[in-house]
Design an enzyme around this catalytic site. Structure first.
Site, PDB file in Angstrom:
ATOM      1  N   ASP A  61     -29.323 -30.303 -31.954  1.00 33.70           N
ATOM      2  CA  ASP A  61     -29.970 -30.703 -33.189  1.00 33.70           C
ATOM      3  C   ASP A  61     -31.418 -30.200 -33.089  1.00 33.70           C
ATOM      4  OD1 ASP A  61     -30.733 -32.397 -35.499  1.00 33.70           O
ATOM      5  OD2 ASP A  61     -31.794 -33.530 -33.949  1.00 33.70           O
ATOM      6  N   ASP A  63     -34.728 -31.225 -35.351  1.00 39.15           N
ATOM      7  CA  ASP A  63     -35.841 -32.161 -35.511  1.00 39.15           C
ATOM      8  C   ASP A  63     -35.709 -33.337 -34.558  1.00 39.15           C
ATOM      9  OD1 ASP A  63     -37.309 -30.925 -37.611  1.00 39.15           O
ATOM     10  OD2 ASP A  63     -35.787 -31.576 -39.044  1.00 39.15           O
TER      11      ASP A  63
END
Ligand code: TMP
Ligand code: MG
Length: 340
Positions: A61, A63
């Site tokens: 992922d 952020d």
């Protein structure tokens, strides 16, 4: 390294080494990041190591997983959306913040179901996308937006990217942020990406003058992150399906499904439970879906670097791989995808 016992089922290494690039040391008295390992961690780790570099695929992922929760200049680190909003007019920032105030609590709520959250997230993304298009921002703005952003990579991430590039291990960066922004972030923070690093995220559309006019029709929200739906039609999908083992890293419950649809044998899930309050409230939820949970914005290392070191060592001991079949099979699909 300090060892602390957190209960019968889990144990934790206090990770003192907050070696986050350019970040200030943690304030005195701040809780130390801890690593909680689930009951399947050791067995999954063993299988990932045994599979070696040729069977490995890393999924990140972006952020607050590749990047830190706390920004290098203090306060919350910027997400992709924050990065582009920060240099737009004040009225735009205020509207984006108001949307954030309504929708972010829904995203992170431990009480609301995924079914409830899914359509709510789609509304958020539609509203924010329209807002960004309204600003008339350009592709050229992006570079400066990133240069000015309060964003840093989490310790261990740059090393993992370099390791994957050395071993030709595919890396998928799977984000409900904005692909154009995260790619520019990585370009500025670590340099050009290896061709086997693929970004699967929301894509900006610019016109011939470089003005933002919209987004690609496939919207990726925090709860639509599964490989089948988001990249099943990508030319590299076959190559990824041929990899037996995935190590996946994320910071939200929606990240735990990122490998769904790849059909791999082992998915080792590492979750970052960044917020100190959430570390108390959501630890049970996170340990139920992630095999390892790192709290308090802790570094990915030493967990990640020691894992990759062991994968490399196991490959060095293994006999040479069998030759690739001339036609058919997953390996042939992967080669065809690379040739495009
Ligand atoms: P990620 O999938 O790379 O973590 O990116 C998604 C994050 O972006 C998610 O935590 C929500 C956040 N976000 C914002 O900060 N502002 C926004 O306007 C939107 C739509 C998402
Ligand atoms: Mg995230």
């Amino acid at each position: 390294m300090e060892l602390a016992i957190f209960g019968a089922a889990t144990f934790a290494f206090a990770l003192r080494a907050r070696a986050r690039a350019s970040a200030a040391p943690p304030p005195k008295g701040a809780p130390a990041p801890a690593l909680h390992l689930g009951k399947d961690f050791a067995e999954k780790r063993r299988r990932v190591v045994e599979g070696g570099v040729d069977n490995l695929h890393l999924i990140f992922d972006f952020d607050r997983t590749m990047t830190t929760y706390e920004g290098p200049r203090g306060g919350r680190g910027a997400t992709c959306h924050h990065i582009v909003e920060a240099r737009r007019p004040r009225s735009v920032r205020e509207r984006a913040e108001a949307l954030n105030g309504v929708f972010y609590p829904v995203e992170i709520s431990a009480r609301l179901s995924r079914e409830f959250k899914l359509p709510v997230m789609e509304v958020w993304y539609a509203l924010v996308n329209d807002l960004l298009v309204e600003t008339g921002m350009t592709r050229a703005d992006l570079e400066e937006d990133v240069r000015e952003a309060n964003v840093a990579l989490r310790a261990g991430v740059a090393g993992a990217l370099a390791w994957a590039a050395r071993h030709d291990v595919p890396v998928t960066i799977f984000s409900a942020g904005i692909g154009d922004v995260l790619a520019e972030c990585l370009r500025q923070l670590v340099g050009p990406l290896h061709p086997r690093v693929r970004v699967v995220s929301n894509e900006m559309r610019f016109d011939a003058r470089g003005v933002l006019v919209g987004f690609a029709p496939r919207v990726i929200t925090p709860f639509t992150k599964n490989a089948r739906d988001a990249m099943g039609d990508a030319p590299f999908f076959g190559e990824l399906c041929a990899r037996r083992n995935v190590v996946l890293l994320g910071d939200g419950p929606g990240d735990a499904t990122m490998a769904d649809g790849l059909g791999c044998e082992t998915v080792l899930r590492v979750g970052f439970l960044n917020d100190a309050g959430a570390a108390l409230r959501q630890l049970a939820e996170f340990t139920a879906i992630f095999d390892a949970v790192i709290t308090h914005d802790g570094p990915a290392d030493p967990l990640l670097s020691t894992l990759l070191r062991d994968v490399e060592a196991a490959s060095a001991r293994a006999p040479a791989p069998a030759p690739v079949p001339a036609v058919g099979g997953a390996a042939a699909v992967a080669i065809a995808a690379d040739a495009r």
